[in-house]
Scaffold this active site. Structure first.
Site: not given
Ligand SMILES: Cc1cc2nc3c(=O)[nH]c(=O)nc-3n(C[C@H](O)[C@H](O)[C@H](O)COP(=O)(O)O)c2cc1C
Length: 371
Positions: A101, A188, A235, A324-325
């Site tokens: 990414q 961003y 994205r 994500g999480r």
């Molecule tokens: C610890 C953490 C770091 C993240 N880092 C990024 C990232 O580097 N780039 C991005 O587009 N989204 C990032 N996100 C957003 C996640 O990609 C995702 O959209 C978000 O966690 C919701 O999905 P989930 O409910 O399955 O966790 C991050 C989220 C978390 C919790």
């Protein structure tokens, strides 16, 4: 089999994926120092998650200027490229697939992270209020601190921004990545250009939607020229409201970008729904409009359970779903879905920064059984 649609194969661009479970990009602030270089520990973490249909790496800055947090990895030095090559090699050795990414934070940064203490750059000189970045002070201490006042990029500097993405794309290709995901989400730089609240420019890169989306399109065309459009994704997060980002035309500009992505032949559109903590849900009308505007694969992400993800793909709204999480805490998320097994809980205290704890030590089902 439970979730059999989610666990069925799909081809995105030229990439054949054994399932539709995507590891979402996740910033973990664990790049080795100095130099923000991906390490063996990082390679091990990604390799542990290789059964995902596709891994999208944590956001990776394309330049020093594009960095907003301490210890996020870059892809602009030879050492970083070599580090990523080892990461990709470790994932491929486990028969996985991995996209990088590419990230420029724009105004979500601080002078302490910038070359020569320069101010961060943005479409317009508007500071992100109520926004914290993670910096290292001169005395070696770390702290969360308010984002700095940015300066507006001159029109003549914008080809240089595209060039940063282009150089990073060359490095990503040499490192062996299967795909590149352009980060135009979550407030961003590229999102700052698209949004009405952050872009008050009066040149060809501000004003109406076509102008505000222009830089993103320039970047997509440049990256596609290196990688091939069928190995490029993007994205977006039309409903994101973090980092003081306001966009009165988020849906409309993202639909314009979707049409441009279709013209370029971009392989996938990755929609981060709402904010991580919820945020406004996407309407069914918007989901339909996105399908009409764009004919490549759609990946959605945001608080999905396996059941909801399976239903979303069955309904035809998406081709794959990113987690994500759940991926932070479950390296074998695909196997757990297949077995309909319970998931490990993610520990928020170890999300950002640190070492193996909360990073590579979450047990797989097999490991948990052996304990
Ligand atoms: C610890 C953490 C770091 C993240 N880092 C990024 C990232 O580097 N780039 C991005 O587009 N989204 C990032 N996100 C957003 C996640 O990609 C995702 O959209 C978000 O966690 C919701 O999905 P989930 O409910 O399955 O966790 C991050 C989220 C978390 C919790």
């Amino acid at each position: 089999m439970p979730y059999d649609t989610l666990l069925s194969p799909v081809t995105i661009g030229n990439l054949a994926m054994p399932n539709r479970v995507v590891m979402a990009p996740l910033t973990r602030n664990r790049a080795s120092q100095p130099g923000d270089v991906p390490s063996e520990m990082n390679a091990h973490y990604y390799a542990q998650r290789a059964s995902a249909g596709l891994i999208v790496t944590e956001a990776t800055q394309i330049s020093r200027q594009g960095q907003g947090y301490f210890a996020t990895p870059g892809i602009y030095s030879d050492a970083q490229e070599a580090g990523w090559k080892a990461v990709v090699g470790a994932v491929h050795a486990r028969h996985g697939r991995i996209a990088t990414q590419l990230w420029h934070v724009g105004r979500v940064s601080h002078r302490l992270l910038q070359e020569g203490g320069a101010p961060p750059v943005a479409p317009s000189a508007i500071r992100a209020r109520d926004t914290q970045v993670f910096v290292k002070h001169d005395d070696g201490s770390f702290a969360m601190t308010d984002a700095d006042d940015p300066r507006a990029l001159e029109t003549r500097e914008l080809p240089g921004i595209v060039l940063q993405f282009l150089d990073a794309a060359h490095r990503a290709m040499r490192a062996g990545f299967d795909m590149i995901e352009v980060h135009a989400a979550n407030g961003y730089l590229l999102h700052q250009f698209m949004a009405t609240g952050t872009n008050h420019r009066t040149d060809d890169y501000g004003g109406d939607i076509g102008n505000r989306v222009r830089l993103v399109v320039d970047v997509l065309e440049a990256v596609a020229g290196v990688m091939g459009a069928n190995r490029v994704g993007i994205r977006i997060s039309p409903n994101f409201t973090g980092f003081d980002l306001r966009d009165d035309e988020g849906e409309a500009s993202s639909l314009h970008l979707a049409r441009e992505s279709r013209r370029i032949g971009v392989a996938y559109l990755h929609v981060a729904e709402g904010d991580w903590a919820g945020g406004a849900p996407l309407s069914d009308g918007y989901r339909r409009a996105l399908r009409e505007a764009y004919h490549g694969a759609i990946i959605v992400c945001g608080e999905y359970t396996a059941e909801e993800a399976n239903a979303r793909v069955e309904r035809g709204d998406a081709d794959a779903v990113a987690f994500g999480r759940a991926y932070i805490a479950n390296p074998d998320l695909v196997e757990r879905f297949r077995a309909d097994a319970p998931l490990n809980e993610a520990d928020e205290a170890t999300f950002y920064g640190g070492g193996e704890k909360g990073y590579t030590d979450y047990p797989t089902l097999d490991e948990a059984k052996r304990e």
